[in-house]
Design an enzyme around this catalytic site. Structure first.
Site, PDB file in Angstrom:
ATOM      1  N   TYR A  74      -3.598  -0.158 -15.322  1.00  0.00           N
ATOM      2  CA  TYR A  74      -2.240   0.360 -15.641  1.00  0.00           C
ATOM      3  C   TYR A  74      -1.962   1.903 -15.359  1.00  0.00           C
ATOM      4  O   TYR A  74      -0.707   2.426 -15.304  1.00  0.00           O
ATOM      5  CB  TYR A  74      -1.973   0.292 -17.027  1.00  0.00           C
ATOM      6  CG  TYR A  74      -2.001  -1.064 -17.507  1.00  0.00           C
ATOM      7  CD1 TYR A  74      -1.191  -2.146 -17.313  1.00  0.00           C
ATOM      8  CD2 TYR A  74      -3.240  -1.543 -18.205  1.00  0.00           C
ATOM      9  CE1 TYR A  74      -1.293  -3.256 -17.597  1.00  0.00           C
ATOM     10  CE2 TYR A  74      -3.466  -2.846 -18.559  1.00  0.00           C
ATOM     11  CZ  TYR A  74      -2.645  -3.727 -18.158  1.00  0.00           C
ATOM     12  OH  TYR A  74      -2.602  -5.121 -18.658  1.00  0.00           O
ATOM     13  N   HIS A 117      -5.373 -13.315 -21.525  1.00  0.00           N
ATOM     14  CA  HIS A 117      -4.841 -13.389 -23.015  1.00  0.00           C
ATOM     15  C   HIS A 117      -4.342 -14.396 -23.227  1.00  0.00           C
ATOM     16  O   HIS A 117      -4.003 -15.045 -24.302  1.00  0.00           O
ATOM     17  CB  HIS A 117      -4.240 -12.220 -23.523  1.00  0.00           C
ATOM     18  CG  HIS A 117      -4.914 -10.799 -23.254  1.00  0.00           C
ATOM     19  ND1 HIS A 117      -6.126 -10.639 -23.932  1.00  0.00           N
ATOM     20  CD2 HIS A 117      -4.375  -9.750 -22.663  1.00  0.00           C
ATOM     21  CE1 HIS A 117      -6.545  -9.399 -23.677  1.00  0.00           C
ATOM     22  NE2 HIS A 117      -5.672  -8.766 -22.787  1.00  0.00           N
ATOM     23  N   ASP A 150      -8.699  -1.660 -16.251  1.00  0.00           N
ATOM     24  CA  ASP A 150      -8.206  -0.661 -17.319  1.00  0.00           C
ATOM     25  C   ASP A 150      -9.451  -0.118 -18.081  1.00  0.00           C
ATOM     26  O   ASP A 150      -9.150   0.927 -18.904  1.00  0.00           O
ATOM     27  CB  ASP A 150      -7.260  -1.339 -18.052  1.00  0.00           C
ATOM     28  CG  ASP A 150      -7.709  -2.687 -18.447  1.00  0.00           C
ATOM     29  OD1 ASP A 150      -8.929  -3.426 -18.183  1.00  0.00           O
ATOM     30  OD2 ASP A 150      -6.695  -3.283 -19.200  1.00  0.00           O
ATOM     31  N   HIS A 167     -10.255  -5.231 -21.968  1.00  0.00           N
ATOM     32  CA  HIS A 167      -9.980  -6.122 -23.299  1.00  0.00           C
ATOM     33  C   HIS A 167     -10.708  -7.301 -23.268  1.00  0.00           C
ATOM     34  O   HIS A 167     -10.596  -8.044 -22.354  1.00  0.00           O
ATOM     35  CB  HIS A 167      -8.412  -6.093 -23.383  1.00  0.00           C
ATOM     36  CG  HIS A 167      -7.625  -4.777 -23.419  1.00  0.00           C
ATOM     37  ND1 HIS A 167      -7.092  -4.283 -22.271  1.00  0.00           N
ATOM     38  CD2 HIS A 167      -7.598  -3.905 -24.386  1.00  0.00           C
ATOM     39  CE1 HIS A 167      -6.508  -3.149 -22.590  1.00  0.00           C
ATOM     40  NE2 HIS A 167      -7.121  -2.577 -23.734  1.00  0.00           N
ATOM     41  N   ASP A 183     -12.285  -6.709 -17.580  1.00  0.00           N
ATOM     42  CA  ASP A 183     -11.054  -6.003 -17.907  1.00  0.00           C
ATOM     43  C   ASP A 183     -11.676  -5.311 -19.115  1.00  0.00           C
ATOM     44  O   ASP A 183     -12.599  -5.787 -19.989  1.00  0.00           O
ATOM     45  CB  ASP A 183     -10.086  -6.937 -18.341  1.00  0.00           C
ATOM     46  CG  ASP A 183      -8.820  -6.405 -18.742  1.00  0.00           C
ATOM     47  OD1 ASP A 183      -7.934  -6.344 -17.883  1.00  0.00           O
ATOM     48  OD2 ASP A 183      -8.571  -6.080 -19.865  1.00  0.00           O
TER      49      ASP A 183
HETATM   50 ZN    ZN Z   1      -7.139  -5.228 -20.469  1.00  0.00          ZN
END
Ligand code: ZN
Length: 355
Positions: free
Chosen positions: A335, A171, A296, A208, A206
């Site tokens: 996570y 990110h 995740d 995201h 991932d």
């Molecule tokens: Zn993520």
């Protein structure tokens, strides 16, 4: 099964203790914990992966993707904060922005260099969740060393290696940080591979959108960037980016591909999306691969609504391995402490099965 690719790491990741997140104005415990990396390390060692200590990369090389202003800020943010007395009054023990240099605020005006540390944070942070503590810079910098050492191992051996990076990086953009990321680890590995191999691909699995990696190479035809993720338009971070229409621009037009998926997506549709990105990378002429490996998207993860299983990760690993490319895996999210290690291991084992 055993894992034969080396795992690169640095114990300096432990210096980064985010101390939670400020989410909707409330300090919450957060999930990007030092224990994440420890769990992965233990599981991969248990499955036979050789452990390699990261070498320190020169700053000029490691930090070349970022604006020097961001680097200078991150390197000094904690000291400025502490010196300002904010730790005592009002009693904030982490760096948190208080207003943002938003384009709607500035218009065409070049911003003043703010004297107040809480304001300066808002020039470089794009969210309130990515806190800076005493050891954050050292850890973030060491994560870059891990990524670059991993890329070098891949180049030396022409095969595969795994970077146990923490904090994560996908990110982070050229000039800003957020989403628990400070410096762009996977992008640094990709740039390193591209130096030697020519065109390379980053495939980000991932949960995201890998907005930082996308933005760093958005106009670059030689680093293909693909991301499969939960649809940001359905209410998920990074909310403003990650649509299928974002395809690169200028000379990089067509070199970015996003595959947003609805909440609840499970193995078959998710692995099909990974396989599609693999075909896209092959057709695009990639000669090296970086896998931004967040786990995740797993069903038990607290940070996403995707429902991928361990078998899904193994299938994704097989698809990535079948490309037959020199490959650097770079750790991103994940996570759920109970499953983070096994999920990473499943992916790497699937990859090695397919080679
Ligand atoms: Zn993520």
């Amino acid at each position: 099964m055993a894992i034969s690719m080396p795992m690169v790491w640095s114990e300096r990741h432990r210096l980064h203790e985010p101390g939670g997140e400020v989410w909707v104005g409330v300090r919450t415990p957060g999930t990007e914990l030092p224990e994440r990396a420890e769990r992965i390390r233990r599981e991969l060692v248990r499955r036979g992966a050789p452990l390699v200590e990261a070498r320190e990369a020169p700053n000029d090389d490691a930090l070349r993707l970022h604006d020097p202003a961001l680097v200078d800020y991150l390197a000094s943010a904690w000291e400025r904060w502490e010196a300002s007395g904010l730790t005592a009054d009002p009693g904030q023990d982490r760096v948190v922005p208080y207003l943002f240099a938003h384009p709607g605020l500035l218009g065409e005006v070049e911003p003043i260099e703010p004297a107040a540390p809480a304001a300066l944070a808002g020039r470089f942070a794009y969210d309130t969740m990515t806190l800076i503590g005493p050891g954050t810079w050292a850890a973030a910098r060491s994560a870059l060393d891990v990524a670059i050492t991993t890329a070098d191992l891949v180049l030396d051996s022409d095969t595969a290696a795994y970077a146990l990076c923490r904090p994560p990086g996908h990110h982070a953009t050229r000039g800003a940080f957020g989403g628990s990321c400070y410096l762009a680890n996977a992008a640094a590995a990709a740039a390193r591979l591209a130096d030697q191999l020519g065109r390379v691909a980053v495939i980000d699995v991932d949960a995201h959108h890998g907005n930082g990696t996308q933005s760093l190479f958005y106009e670059d035809p030689d680093v293909l960037t693909g991301s499969v993720h939960v649809d940001p338009a359905a209410g998920w971070f990074p909310h403003f980016l990650g649509a299928a229409r974002e395809a690169g621009s200028g000379p990089g037009a067509g070199a970015n591909r996003n595959v947003p998926l609805p909440p609840g997506t499970g193995d078959s549709r998710w692995t099909e999306a990974v396989e599609g990105l693999c075909r896209w990378a092959r057709q695009g002429g990639a000669r090296g691969l970086v896998v931004a490996l967040g786990v995740d998207a797993a069903g038990g993860d607290p940070e996403s609504p995707l429902e991928v299983t361990a078998e899904g990760y193994r299938a994704a690993g097989r698809a990535l391995g079948a490309l037959g490319l020199p490959t650097a895996f770079v750790q991103e999210g994940g996570y759920d402490l109970a499953t983070i290690g096994p999920l990473v291991a499943e992916t790497l084992e699937g990859f090695e099965q397919a080679r």
